[in-house]
Design a protein around this motif. Structure first.
Motif, mmCIF file in Angstrom:
data_model
loop_
_atom_site.group_PDB
_atom_site.id
_atom_site.type_symbol
_atom_site.label_atom_id
_atom_site.label_comp_id
_atom_site.label_asym_id
_atom_site.label_seq_id
_atom_site.Cartn_x
_atom_site.Cartn_y
_atom_site.Cartn_z
ATOM 1 N N ARG A 31 32.641 72.493 119.106
ATOM 2 C CA ARG A 31 33.418 71.790 118.538
ATOM 3 C C ARG A 31 34.245 71.160 119.397
ATOM 4 O O ARG A 31 34.537 71.438 120.551
ATOM 5 N N HIS A 56 38.724 68.300 113.894
ATOM 6 C CA HIS A 56 38.333 67.962 112.710
ATOM 7 C C HIS A 56 37.903 68.889 111.763
ATOM 8 O O HIS A 56 36.892 69.515 112.147
ATOM 9 N N GLN A 57 38.435 68.969 110.515
ATOM 10 C CA GLN A 57 37.910 69.908 109.443
ATOM 11 C C GLN A 57 38.120 69.380 108.133
ATOM 12 O O GLN A 57 38.941 68.741 108.054
ATOM 13 N N ASP A 58 36.834 69.002 107.498
ATOM 14 C CA ASP A 58 36.802 68.431 106.261
ATOM 15 C C ASP A 58 37.355 67.135 106.360
ATOM 16 O O ASP A 58 37.966 66.318 105.581
ATOM 17 N N GLY A 59 37.131 66.436 107.560
ATOM 18 C CA GLY A 59 37.675 64.818 107.704
ATOM 19 C C GLY A 59 38.962 64.762 108.037
ATOM 20 O O GLY A 59 39.184 63.568 108.164
ATOM 21 N N ARG A 60 39.527 65.783 108.278
ATOM 22 C CA ARG A 60 41.178 65.658 108.720
ATOM 23 C C ARG A 60 41.352 66.512 109.965
ATOM 24 O O ARG A 60 40.682 67.324 110.146
ATOM 25 N N LYS A 62 43.128 69.012 112.024
ATOM 26 C CA LYS A 62 43.729 70.262 111.563
ATOM 27 C C LYS A 62 44.144 70.957 113.064
ATOM 28 O O LYS A 62 43.697 71.049 114.043
ATOM 29 N N ASP A 94 47.024 68.131 110.067
ATOM 30 C CA ASP A 94 47.459 69.034 108.896
ATOM 31 C C ASP A 94 47.872 70.366 109.359
ATOM 32 O O ASP A 94 47.248 71.082 110.240
#
Length: 116
Positions: A31, A56-60, A62, A94
């Motif tokens: 990661r 990046h997690q789900d394209g955002r 975090k 996020d």
């Protein structure tokens, strides 16, 4: 014995240790983490107090955590000089915003490989 690997002199992945009864697995889950903010120093501290990282997690991007320990006084100023030009007006991740946090444009900081 735990399994691990390292990059050899020619950039090839080489085993550090393997179980005698297990197969060598050349790739481990990885990661990439990005730096994305800091807090101002307090008291006699210089440079910054904490650095914030995310992934990046789900394209955002975090929020993943922060660290402010283990830095020698002489190593606190150089990163700050690179952070100031990257400042952005809003929190880049996020997730929760820490009090006093200064957001920066997320830049790759580390790639971490996980083992079981």
């Amino acid at each position: 014995m735990a399994a691990g690997s390292a990059r050899g002199a020619r950039g090839r992945e080489v085993p550090i240790a393997e179980r005698a009864d297990g197969p060598y697995q050349p790739r481990r889950p990885e990661r990439e983490f990005a730096g994305g903010g800091f807090t101002e120093p307090r008291g006699s501290r210089v440079g910054f107090r904490e650095l914030f990282v995310g992934c990046h997690q789900d394209g955002r991007p975090k929020y993943a955590g922060e660290d402010g320990t283990g830095f020698a006084r002489c190593t606190l100023l150089e990163p700050r000089g690179r952070l100031d030009p990257l400042r952005v007006p809003r929190w880049p991740f996020d997730g929760p915003v820490r009090a006093g946090a200064r957001g920066t444009e997320p830049k790759p900081a580390a790639r971490i490989a996980f083992t079981e």
